[in-house]
Scaffold this motif. Sequence first.
Motif, short mmCIF file in Angstrom:
data_model
loop_
_atom_site.label_atom_id
_atom_site.label_comp_id
_atom_site.label_asym_id
_atom_site.label_seq_id
_atom_site.Cartn_x
_atom_site.Cartn_y
_atom_site.Cartn_z
N MET A 1 0.85 -1.19 0.00
CA MET A 1 0.00 0.00 0.00
C MET A 1 0.89 1.24 0.00
O MET A 1 1.78 1.37 0.83
CB MET A 1 -0.90 -0.02 1.23
CG MET A 1 -1.85 1.16 1.32
SD MET A 1 -3.21 1.17 0.13
CE MET A 1 -4.21 -0.18 0.73
N GLU B 1 1.01 5.25 0.48
CA GLU B 1 0.26 6.35 1.08
C GLU B 1 1.00 7.66 0.81
O GLU B 1 2.18 7.76 1.10
CB GLU B 1 0.09 6.15 2.59
CG GLU B 1 -0.80 4.98 2.93
CD GLU B 1 -1.13 4.90 4.42
OE1 GLU B 1 -0.86 5.87 5.14
OE2 GLU B 1 -1.65 3.86 4.83
N ASN C 1 0.62 11.99 1.16
CA ASN C 1 -0.06 13.15 1.69
C ASN C 1 -0.03 14.24 0.62
O ASN C 1 1.05 14.64 0.18
CB ASN C 1 0.63 13.62 2.97
CG ASN C 1 -0.08 14.79 3.62
OD1 ASN C 1 -0.88 15.47 2.99
ND2 ASN C 1 0.21 15.02 4.87
N GLU D 1 -7.81 5.01 -3.01
CA GLU D 1 -8.72 5.53 -1.98
C GLU D 1 -8.26 6.95 -1.64
O GLU D 1 -7.10 7.16 -1.31
CB GLU D 1 -8.66 4.68 -0.71
CG GLU D 1 -9.13 3.27 -0.87
CD GLU D 1 -8.93 2.46 0.41
OE1 GLU D 1 -9.14 3.02 1.50
OE2 GLU D 1 -8.54 1.30 0.30
N ASP E 1 -8.89 10.30 0.78
CA ASP E 1 -9.49 10.87 1.99
C ASP E 1 -9.23 12.37 1.98
O ASP E 1 -8.12 12.81 2.29
CB ASP E 1 -8.90 10.21 3.24
CG ASP E 1 -9.55 10.70 4.53
OD1 ASP E 1 -10.22 11.77 4.51
OD2 ASP E 1 -9.40 10.01 5.55
N LEU F 1 -5.09 12.56 2.21
CA LEU F 1 -4.29 11.36 2.03
C LEU F 1 -4.85 10.53 0.88
O LEU F 1 -6.07 10.39 0.74
CB LEU F 1 -4.33 10.54 3.32
CG LEU F 1 -3.39 9.35 3.43
CD1 LEU F 1 -1.94 9.80 3.51
CD2 LEU F 1 -3.74 8.53 4.66
N LYS G 1 -4.41 6.64 -0.75
CA LYS G 1 -3.85 5.30 -0.58
C LYS G 1 -3.99 4.57 -1.90
O LYS G 1 -5.08 4.53 -2.48
CB LYS G 1 -4.59 4.55 0.53
CG LYS G 1 -4.44 5.17 1.90
CD LYS G 1 -5.19 4.38 2.94
CE LYS G 1 -5.06 5.02 4.30
NZ LYS G 1 -5.79 4.25 5.34
N SER H 1 -3.19 0.99 -3.92
CA SER H 1 -2.80 -0.42 -3.91
C SER H 1 -2.31 -0.77 -5.31
O SER H 1 -3.11 -0.86 -6.25
CB SER H 1 -3.99 -1.29 -3.51
OG SER H 1 -3.61 -2.64 -3.51
#
Length: 64
Positions: A1, A3, A5, A32, A34, A39, A41, A43
């Motif tokens: 994953m 991530e 910012n 994903e 947010d 953030l 994410k 995969s």
Amino acid sequence: MIELNLPDMTCGHCASTVTQTCKLVDPAAKVEVDLNSKLVKISSNEDPGDFAEALSEAGYPPAA
């Protein structure tokens, strides 16, 4: 994953652009977003640097 910012991501349009940009790097990636935490994410088996570079070019450089 992976991530990342993305402090410049502020709205739904930004989130859509970020998702589309990630899909250009890896069409099979699961993305994903947010908005509240700024953030994303991802995969994917692709190099995280490829996503960071593509997002920077799209106007959403990841925070260091």
